[in-house]
Write a protein that holds these residues in place. Structure first.
Motif, PDB file in Angstrom:
ATOM      1  N   GLU A 284       0.856  -1.184   0.000  1.00 28.92           N
ATOM      2  CA  GLU A 284       0.000   0.000   0.000  1.00 28.92           C
ATOM      3  C   GLU A 284       0.892   1.234   0.000  1.00 28.92           C
ATOM      4  O   GLU A 284       1.814   1.332   0.808  1.00 28.92           O
ATOM      5  CB  GLU A 284      -0.896  -0.003   1.230  1.00 28.92           C
ATOM      6  N   VAL A 285       0.630   2.158  -0.931  1.00 27.99           N
ATOM      7  CA  VAL A 285       1.387   3.397  -1.014  1.00 27.99           C
ATOM      8  C   VAL A 285       0.431   4.562  -0.803  1.00 27.99           C
ATOM      9  O   VAL A 285      -0.563   4.695  -1.522  1.00 27.99           O
ATOM     10  CB  VAL A 285       2.099   3.534  -2.374  1.00 27.99           C
ATOM     11  N   LEU A 286       0.711   5.395   0.181  1.00 23.84           N
ATOM     12  CA  LEU A 286      -0.090   6.579   0.476  1.00 23.84           C
ATOM     13  C   LEU A 286       0.554   7.791  -0.182  1.00 23.84           C
ATOM     14  O   LEU A 286       1.793   7.919  -0.188  1.00 23.84           O
ATOM     15  CB  LEU A 286      -0.185   6.795   1.986  1.00 23.84           C
ATOM     16  N   PHE A 287      -0.268   8.699  -0.715  1.00 21.61           N
ATOM     17  CA  PHE A 287       0.301   9.861  -1.391  1.00 21.61           C
ATOM     18  C   PHE A 287      -0.478  11.137  -1.114  1.00 21.61           C
ATOM     19  O   PHE A 287      -1.674  11.121  -0.814  1.00 21.61           O
ATOM     20  CB  PHE A 287       0.404   9.622  -2.906  1.00 21.61           C
ATOM     21  N   GLN A 288       0.236  12.255  -1.178  1.00 21.14           N
ATOM     22  CA  GLN A 288      -0.319  13.608  -1.198  1.00 21.14           C
ATOM     23  C   GLN A 288       0.464  14.343  -2.286  1.00 21.14           C
ATOM     24  O   GLN A 288       1.534  14.893  -2.037  1.00 21.14           O
ATOM     25  CB  GLN A 288      -0.152  14.324   0.148  1.00 21.14           C
ATOM     26  N   ASN A 289      -0.042  14.299  -3.501  1.00 20.98           N
ATOM     27  CA  ASN A 289       0.705  14.658  -4.707  1.00 20.98           C
ATOM     28  C   ASN A 289       1.856  13.678  -4.912  1.00 20.98           C
ATOM     29  O   ASN A 289       1.953  13.002  -5.918  1.00 20.98           O
ATOM     30  CB  ASN A 289       1.241  16.089  -4.670  1.00 20.98           C
ATOM     31  N   GLU A 290       2.777  13.601  -3.948  1.00 24.27           N
ATOM     32  CA  GLU A 290       3.900  12.673  -3.997  1.00 24.27           C
ATOM     33  C   GLU A 290       3.625  11.440  -3.138  1.00 24.27           C
ATOM     34  O   GLU A 290       2.838  11.501  -2.179  1.00 24.27           O
ATOM     35  CB  GLU A 290       5.186  13.349  -3.500  1.00 24.27           C
ATOM     36  N   ASN A 291       4.302  10.336  -3.463  1.00 23.61           N
ATOM     37  CA  ASN A 291       4.205   9.128  -2.648  1.00 23.61           C
ATOM     38  C   ASN A 291       4.946   9.353  -1.333  1.00 23.61           C
ATOM     39  O   ASN A 291       6.114   9.759  -1.336  1.00 23.61           O
ATOM     40  CB  ASN A 291       4.803   7.937  -3.404  1.00 23.61           C
ATOM     41  N   LEU A 292       4.274   9.064  -0.220  1.00 20.34           N
ATOM     42  CA  LEU A 292       4.808   9.410   1.097  1.00 20.34           C
ATOM     43  C   LEU A 292       5.277   8.208   1.905  1.00 20.34           C
ATOM     44  O   LEU A 292       6.313   8.272   2.570  1.00 20.34           O
ATOM     45  CB  LEU A 292       3.745  10.170   1.909  1.00 20.34           C
ATOM     46  N   VAL A 293       4.504   7.140   1.885  1.00 17.09           N
ATOM     47  CA  VAL A 293       4.818   5.959   2.689  1.00 17.09           C
ATOM     48  C   VAL A 293       4.456   4.715   1.888  1.00 17.09           C
ATOM     49  O   VAL A 293       3.407   4.663   1.246  1.00 17.09           O
ATOM     50  CB  VAL A 293       4.042   5.953   4.029  1.00 17.09           C
ATOM     51  N   ALA A 294       5.327   3.705   1.943  1.00 13.67           N
ATOM     52  CA  ALA A 294       5.056   2.411   1.317  1.00 13.67           C
ATOM     53  C   ALA A 294       5.073   1.340   2.396  1.00 13.67           C
ATOM     54  O   ALA A 294       6.051   1.222   3.142  1.00 13.67           O
ATOM     55  CB  ALA A 294       6.091   2.103   0.241  1.00 13.67           C
ATOM     56  N   ARG A 295       3.972   0.566   2.468  1.00 14.68           N
ATOM     57  CA  ARG A 295       3.862  -0.497   3.475  1.00 14.68           C
ATOM     58  C   ARG A 295       3.691  -1.834   2.775  1.00 14.68           C
ATOM     59  O   ARG A 295       2.831  -1.970   1.903  1.00 14.68           O
ATOM     60  CB  ARG A 295       2.670  -0.256   4.404  1.00 14.68           C
ATOM     61  N   LEU A 296       4.497  -2.807   3.157  1.00 12.19           N
ATOM     62  CA  LEU A 296       4.386  -4.165   2.639  1.00 12.19           C
ATOM     63  C   LEU A 296       3.774  -5.031   3.726  1.00 12.19           C
ATOM     64  O   LEU A 296       4.369  -5.209   4.792  1.00 12.19           O
ATOM     65  CB  LEU A 296       5.760  -4.705   2.242  1.00 12.19           C
ATOM     66  N   ASN A 297       2.550  -5.527   3.467  1.00 12.93           N
ATOM     67  CA  ASN A 297       1.826  -6.323   4.464  1.00 12.93           C
ATOM     68  C   ASN A 297       1.783  -5.577   5.801  1.00 12.93           C
ATOM     69  O   ASN A 297       2.059  -6.136   6.866  1.00 12.93           O
ATOM     70  CB  ASN A 297       2.467  -7.694   4.626  1.00 12.93           C
TER      71      ASN A 297
END
Length: 367
Positions: free
Chosen positions: A278-291
């Protein structure tokens, strides 16, 4: 360094990667820059060390939601109008321009202005990537004022902003961009030559060109473009670590334009049951979570790319079913300093404020 048509295309490709999903899709900016090249014969890229100490240097770029920029295209005159007004305010000619952020379409914005004004572009920027808010620049970290700044729109509207606080400047500029249709051009953080030399991220424009060239060459020679990307990033000296976080297909996407930003998340299912990212973004990608486990976080770069072509997919162009790789790269060291993390680290976006580098999160050997 003289920038030709090939270098422009390489810059667009490299800046797209450094945008970490944001900065605006560089496609239309590339068309405008190519047209400017045909009219004027080319662009000069100079080192910050080539600037006179008392030079007037103008960073510029776009402010607003990238989702709007796909449909609300610039007319090409916004940049020049803003710079000309800055010259009136400062009472002198601008000596050089630079991208306020190298990421995405903003990496190309100053080249259009440089061609029309007959001035060089400086090989540096204020972020070494892209961030969603204008105070998230190394200039602000180093105590430079964003003002006077000039905001212009395709309709011809122009506003001069004067504040004593860079966060207030961002709020005013963001509100104006929304009122002007969701996107506008902004000239901000006017610098002296001395400030450009010591209070910017040097070499970021040439780094973007080298990154784009590496991907282009690898594709032409039928080599792995992702390996070429990683090698090129390390060679720049700005981005020493790079790895593939995930490989899969987009299975869910939430995205909305709110408050002048494109906000949401994308869910990617791994091939062969290799989990979910799951990748969260605000214009840019902010955090990537694997499982549900964090594998990368801002200010480190997180870029989603087509798994076959290594073309960057910006947040406004994410779609269900795309087959992608999620690539992470370490941010320039200046962005990892405590003062910078306070302004552009995970805490600035409402996440756990403790920043952990990608090389630690992913156990990169030798880091």
């Amino acid at each position: 360094m003289r920038i030709d048509r090939t270098a422009l295309a390489d810059l667009a490709r490299g800046a797209a990667f450094l945008g970490s999903g944001g900065g605006g899709d560089p496609y239309y900016g590339l068309l405008l820059a190519e047209a400017a090249l045909e009219r004027t014969g080319g662009f000069d890229l100079i080192s910050p060390s080539d600037l006179a100490d008392d030079a007037l240097v103008a960073p510029c770029g776009w402010i607003g939601a990238p989702t709007v920029s796909v449909e609300k295209l610039p007319n090409g005159g916004e940049t020049v109008a803003g710079l000309r007004r800055l010259e009136q305010i400062m009472g002198r000619r601008i000596d050089a321009v630079l991208p306020v952020e190298i990421g995405g379409g903003n990496g190309l914005a100053p080249f259009i202005a440089a061609a029309e004004l007959g001035v060089p572009v400086v090989d540096c920027d204020g972020m070494g990537r892209a961030f969603p808010e204008s105070q998230m620049v190394i200039f602000n970290v180093r105590g430079v004022s964003a003002c006077p700044s000039v905001l212009t729109a395709a309709c011809g509207s122009l506003a001069v902003i004067e504040t004593d606080n860079n966060l207030t400047h961002e709020r005013i500029a963001r509100g104006l961009s929304v009122a002007l249709g969701g996107i506008a051009h902004m000239v901000e953080y006017p610098l002296t030559g001395t400030q450009a030399k010591h209070q910017s991220i040097p070499g970021s424009v040439s780094a973007a060109i080298a990154i784009g060239a590496a991907i282009r060459t690898a594709r032409t020679e039928r080599r792995d473009p992702f390996e070429a990307l990683a090698t090129a990033l390390r060679a720049t000296g700005l981005y020493p670590h790079c790895l593939t976080l995930f490989d899969g297909k987009i299975t869910d996407l939430e995205r909305e334009t709110r408050g002048g930003f494109s906000i949401g998340k994308v869910v990617i299912d791994g091939f062969g049951g290799d989990g979910q990212m799951e990748v969260l973004f605000q214009n840019e990608n902010l955090v990537a979570r694997l499982n549900s486990e964090v594998r990368a976080m801002v200010p480190d770069l997180i870029t989603i790319m087509d798994r076959e072509t290594a073309d960057t997919i910006t947040t406004e162009r994410l779609k269900y079913g795309q087959r992608v790789k999620v690539i992470a790269a370490s941010a320039p060291s200046m962005l990892r300093e405590p003062a910078a993390l306070a302004l552009m680290g995970p805490g600035a976006f409402g996440f756990d404020p403790a920043f952990t580098p990608i090389e630690t999160l992913n156990n990169i050997e030798g880091a």
